[in-house]
Design a protein around this motif. Structure first.
Motif, PDB file in Angstrom:
ATOM      1  N   LYS A 350       0.847  -1.191   0.000  1.00  0.00           N
ATOM      2  CA  LYS A 350       0.000   0.000   0.000  1.00  0.00           C
ATOM      3  C   LYS A 350       0.882   1.240   0.000  1.00  0.00           C
ATOM      4  O   LYS A 350       1.819   1.325   0.797  1.00  0.00           O
ATOM      5  CB  LYS A 350      -0.909   0.000   1.222  1.00  0.00           C
ATOM      6  N   MET A 351       0.593   2.166  -0.890  1.00  0.00           N
ATOM      7  CA  MET A 351       1.369   3.409  -0.946  1.00  0.00           C
ATOM      8  C   MET A 351       0.406   4.582  -1.059  1.00  0.00           C
ATOM      9  O   MET A 351      -0.564   4.526  -1.813  1.00  0.00           O
ATOM     10  CB  MET A 351       2.326   3.387  -2.149  1.00  0.00           C
ATOM     11  N   VAL A 352       0.691   5.643  -0.298  1.00  0.00           N
ATOM     12  CA  VAL A 352      -0.145   6.846  -0.357  1.00  0.00           C
ATOM     13  C   VAL A 352       0.771   8.062  -0.429  1.00  0.00           C
ATOM     14  O   VAL A 352       1.887   8.039   0.105  1.00  0.00           O
ATOM     15  CB  VAL A 352      -1.068   6.959   0.884  1.00  0.00           C
ATOM     16  N   SER A 353       0.298   9.101  -1.100  1.00  0.00           N
ATOM     17  CA  SER A 353       1.106  10.320  -1.131  1.00  0.00           C
ATOM     18  C   SER A 353       0.199  11.535  -1.240  1.00  0.00           C
ATOM     19  O   SER A 353      -0.977  11.428  -1.617  1.00  0.00           O
ATOM     20  CB  SER A 353       2.115  10.293  -2.286  1.00  0.00           C
ATOM     21  N   THR A 354       0.757  12.679  -0.903  1.00  0.00           N
ATOM     22  CA  THR A 354       0.029  13.944  -1.049  1.00  0.00           C
ATOM     23  C   THR A 354       1.044  15.053  -1.287  1.00  0.00           C
ATOM     24  O   THR A 354       2.212  14.934  -0.886  1.00  0.00           O
ATOM     25  CB  THR A 354      -0.840  14.231   0.196  1.00  0.00           C
TER      26      THR A 354
END
Ligand SMILES: Cc1cc2nc3c(=O)[nH]c(=O)nc-3n(C[C@H](O)[C@H](O)[C@H](O)COP(=O)(O)OP(=O)(O)OC[C@H]3O[C@@H](n4cnc5c(N)ncnc54)[C@H](O)[C@@H]3O)c2cc1C
Ligand SMILES: NC(=O)C1=CN([C@@H]2O[C@H](COP(=O)(O)OP(=O)(O)OC[C@H]3O[C@@H](n4cnc5c(N)ncnc54)[C@H](O)[C@@H]3O)[C@@H](O)[C@H]2O)C=CC1
Length: 460
Positions: A350-354
């Protein structure tokens, strides 16, 4: 009564129409035209459906012509708007794809979305005038609409000989579909023009985690290669890049979206990529004409300027803002702007970015620095379901303001990124984040959790 015409009723249009009718339904007549036969298809479910992780497409729709009509709109499906007379305030429509029709408006809202980019590749062409992006070469697939995923699935079911699939573009759609095809037992190659995957969202060390994840599942990566031609005798047989030739049975093109703004007809001001340029009220350069979702720009808080970020989350929120401005009595609602927050889950990674990556922050002229931390999600004494989490925070050395964040793990770390989204929106400094109240419970996290630790570790 004021008449609002909405062109396009997918995620942005649906959100907008429902909001106008729920909030100011007594003041407005709402007429909707969409050229497609269905609305609200969640593209995010396409890979899950193709890869048989869900049983069928039924749950991938959350609205319909009927539900919008129940809310009070007049809805015409299969009805492309062909032109707009901005002086007379009229839209010209082909009702049911056959009958010419003129509809007047007081306010016009464009929610015409985006279309897949067709790069200059020899042999890759769309059948002229085809609205479902059907390619002239059999088994060359574009992936945007419900119909596109249905066609891919029908072809795979009908032709077990389709064994080798090339996906062009290692962005979000590309990596999701690579997983889906691999789950079906296909031999999968992912080609990208840059030498990594997910380059728009992550710095290299995070992209490397995804690269390894794909390779560990037997997916072949052909990065840093320019596709020059797709060849075959009526149907796909070969994909030729500047470095290699791949014998393949199907090619999927997923190299990004282009805003669909032809109806502006040179009369509405456009952004550098052709999107309708809007202000924070979703107004275009023509009075009483609004634009929302993938056809429009957004205000990007991370760069402090107008930008283009095609996401369903932005489509919905911009739809709500336009609804309140176009539907109300002169009320003015301004968007809070966006950070381009996003997430991906491929197999169990799982990868998240902002906000901005380090590379992007430097490109936008920030004196950017990073602070990174890797730790277990929970205390060491939690022996099961306790995975490593990697976090990177990008901040501005001069103002100390947080510009971006990236998190990766086998844990569900998705909620953590919302904190960073708000931090960027509200211009929180790295020092303030280090002292922010973050709760502790061993079932969830550590007392010195990786967010606090990363912020405390900021050196520059
Ligand atoms: C495979 C895939 C997976 C995705 N996954 C995610 C995800 O996980 N998260 C996320 O945030 N985003 C995701 N996206 C992106 C997201 O789907 C888009 O950002 C979103 O669809 C934009 O919504 P929209 O309503 O602005 O535009 P669109 O979805 O492009 O809809 C535009 C509508 O306008 C209609 N239209 C266009 N021109 C005319 C005309 N002249 N007359 C009448 N009607 C017209 C079209 O028929 C269509 O219904 C994904 C996209 C794809 C393809
Ligand atoms: N999880 C999510 O939030 C998802 C979001 N989306 C959104 O939908 C939109 C479209 O998605 P994608 O098409 O995946 O776009 P993308 O912008 O994510 O990726 C496009 C990829 O194509 C590559 N590329 C560009 N030109 C190329 C060429 N000529 N040859 C080879 N490679 C080339 C780029 O380097 C990039 O890696 C994006 O805005 C994306 O954010 C899509 C799927 C999932």
């Amino acid at each position: 009564m004021s008449k609002i015409v909405v062109v396009g009723a997918n995620h942005a249009g649906t959100a907008c129409v429902n909001k106008i009718l729920a909030t100011y339904g007594d003041k407005n007549e709402v007429v909707v035209f969409d050229q497609n036969s269905n609305i609200s298809f969640l593209g995010c479910g396409m890979a899950l459906w193709i890869g048989k992780q869900i049983s069928g497409p039924e749950g991938l729709f959350y609205a319909s012509k009927e539900s919008l009509e129940e809310a009070g709109a007049k809805v015409y499906m299969n009805s492309p708007v062909e032109s707009v007379d901005y002086d007379k305030k009229e839209v010209h429509v082909l009702l049911d794809g056959k009958t010419k029709h003129v509809e007047s408006y007081d306010k016009l809202i464009f929610a015409t979305g985006s279309t897949p980019i067709l790069p200059p590749i020899k042999g890759a062409e769309i059948v002229p005038g085809n609205r479902e992006f059907k390619a002239t070469l059999e088994n060359l697939q574009f992936v945007k609409l419900y119909q596109n995923s249905e066609e891919v699935i029908n072809k795979l079911n009908a032709n077990p000989d389709i064994k080798r699939v090339a996906v062009v573009g290692a962005g979000y759609i590309g990596v999701e579909l690579a997983e889906a095809f691999e789950r079906l037992g296909k031999e999968v190659t992912v080609v990208d023009i840059v030498d990594t995957c997910l380059a728009g969202y992550y710095d290299p060390e995070f992209s490397d985690l995804m690269k390894k994840n794909l390779e560990d599942h037997g997916i072949k990566l052909a990065f840093g290669q320019k596709v020059e031609a797709i060849e075959g005798d009526g149907k796909v047989e070969r994909l030729i890049t500047d470095k290699e030739t791949f014998d393949v049975d199907m090619v999927v093109l997923a190299v990004g979206f282009r805003p669909n703004t032809a109806l502006g007809d040179g009369k509405i001001e456009l952004f550098r990529n052709g999107a309708f340029l809007v202000n924070k009220k979703q107004e275009t350069s023509i009075k009483d004409v609004y634009a929302i979702g993938d056809c429009a720009t957004v205000y990007d808080n991370a760069v402090g300027d107008t930008n283009y970020i095609a996401l369903a989350s932005n489509a919905v929120r911009t739809g709500l803002v336009a609804a309140l401005n176009a539907g109300g009595n002169g009320d003015v609602v301004e968007s809070a702007g966006v950070q381009g927050s996003n997430g991906i889950c491929i197999y169990d990674l799982k990868m998240v970015s902002t906000g901005l990556t380090l590379e992007k922050a430097k490109r936008f002229g920030y004196n950017a620095a990073v602070t990174e931390y890797t730790d277990l999600q929970k205390p060491e004494f939690i022996e099961h379901d306790n995975h490593e989490v990697k976090i990177k925070i990008v901040y501005d050395k001069d103002s100390r303001v947080i510009l971006g964040a990236q998190i990766a793990s086998k844990e569900d770390i998705s909620m953590g990124i919302h904190l960073f989204s708000l931090a960027i929106q509200e211009k929180v400094t790295i020092e303030k984040l280090a002292l922010t109240d973050i709760f502790f419970l061993p079932h969830f996290n550590k007392p010195y959790n990786y967010i606090t630790m990363a912020a405390l570790s900021a050196k520059e």
